[in-house]
Design an enzyme around this catalytic site. Sequence first.
Site, mmCIF file in Angstrom:
data_model
loop_
_atom_site.group_PDB
_atom_site.id
_atom_site.type_symbol
_atom_site.label_atom_id
_atom_site.label_comp_id
_atom_site.label_asym_id
_atom_site.label_seq_id
_atom_site.Cartn_x
_atom_site.Cartn_y
_atom_site.Cartn_z
ATOM 1 C CE1 TYR A 91 -3.921 -2.091 0.242
ATOM 2 C CE2 TYR A 91 -2.756 -3.212 2.004
ATOM 3 C CZ TYR A 91 -3.793 -3.156 1.100
ATOM 4 O OH TYR A 91 -4.696 -4.166 1.061
ATOM 5 C CG HIS A 92 0.870 3.795 -3.011
ATOM 6 N ND1 HIS A 92 2.141 3.681 -3.513
ATOM 7 C CD2 HIS A 92 0.071 3.213 -3.915
ATOM 8 C CE1 HIS A 92 2.101 3.069 -4.671
ATOM 9 N NE2 HIS A 92 0.855 2.761 -4.939
ATOM 10 N N PRO A 93 1.523 4.335 1.801
ATOM 11 C CG PRO A 93 3.118 3.626 3.319
ATOM 12 C CD PRO A 93 2.808 3.683 1.859
ATOM 13 C CG LEU A 119 -4.107 6.197 -0.839
ATOM 14 C CD1 LEU A 119 -2.668 6.700 -0.938
ATOM 15 C CD2 LEU A 119 -4.115 4.707 -0.556
#
Length: 124
Positions: free
Chosen positions: A64-66, A99
Amino acid sequence: MRLGLRDGTGAPARRAPRLSAPWPSGRRHQLDELRGAANAGLAPASDSDQDIDEYIRTQSFSFYHPSGTCMMGKVVDHELRVRGLDNVRVADTSIMPTLVTGNTNAPAIMIGEKAATFIRTPVR
């Protein structure tokens, strides 16, 4: 990410909160699979639960893209300066409160470009 010492001299420390709590009862199956990976050289050779837990905690990562870990307004100011620390800025997607639904590449580039502008602009 956590800063080391208050004066900023310590090394940053990574912490994965998703792995800090005890595993649920299905853990034995996961550990058995990991033992098979150890036999293939892809995991620690030790078959102790403690060594395998440590390996998972130190070697795992998220795809995942924090974002949101250094939220603007709470951790950083409007010029991306970390509150309470001198000469420290955050210039990545961690300043975003949520996000984005698309890829984070374009927002990350924009944040970096804006940070560069802030750094180059003299203090008023």
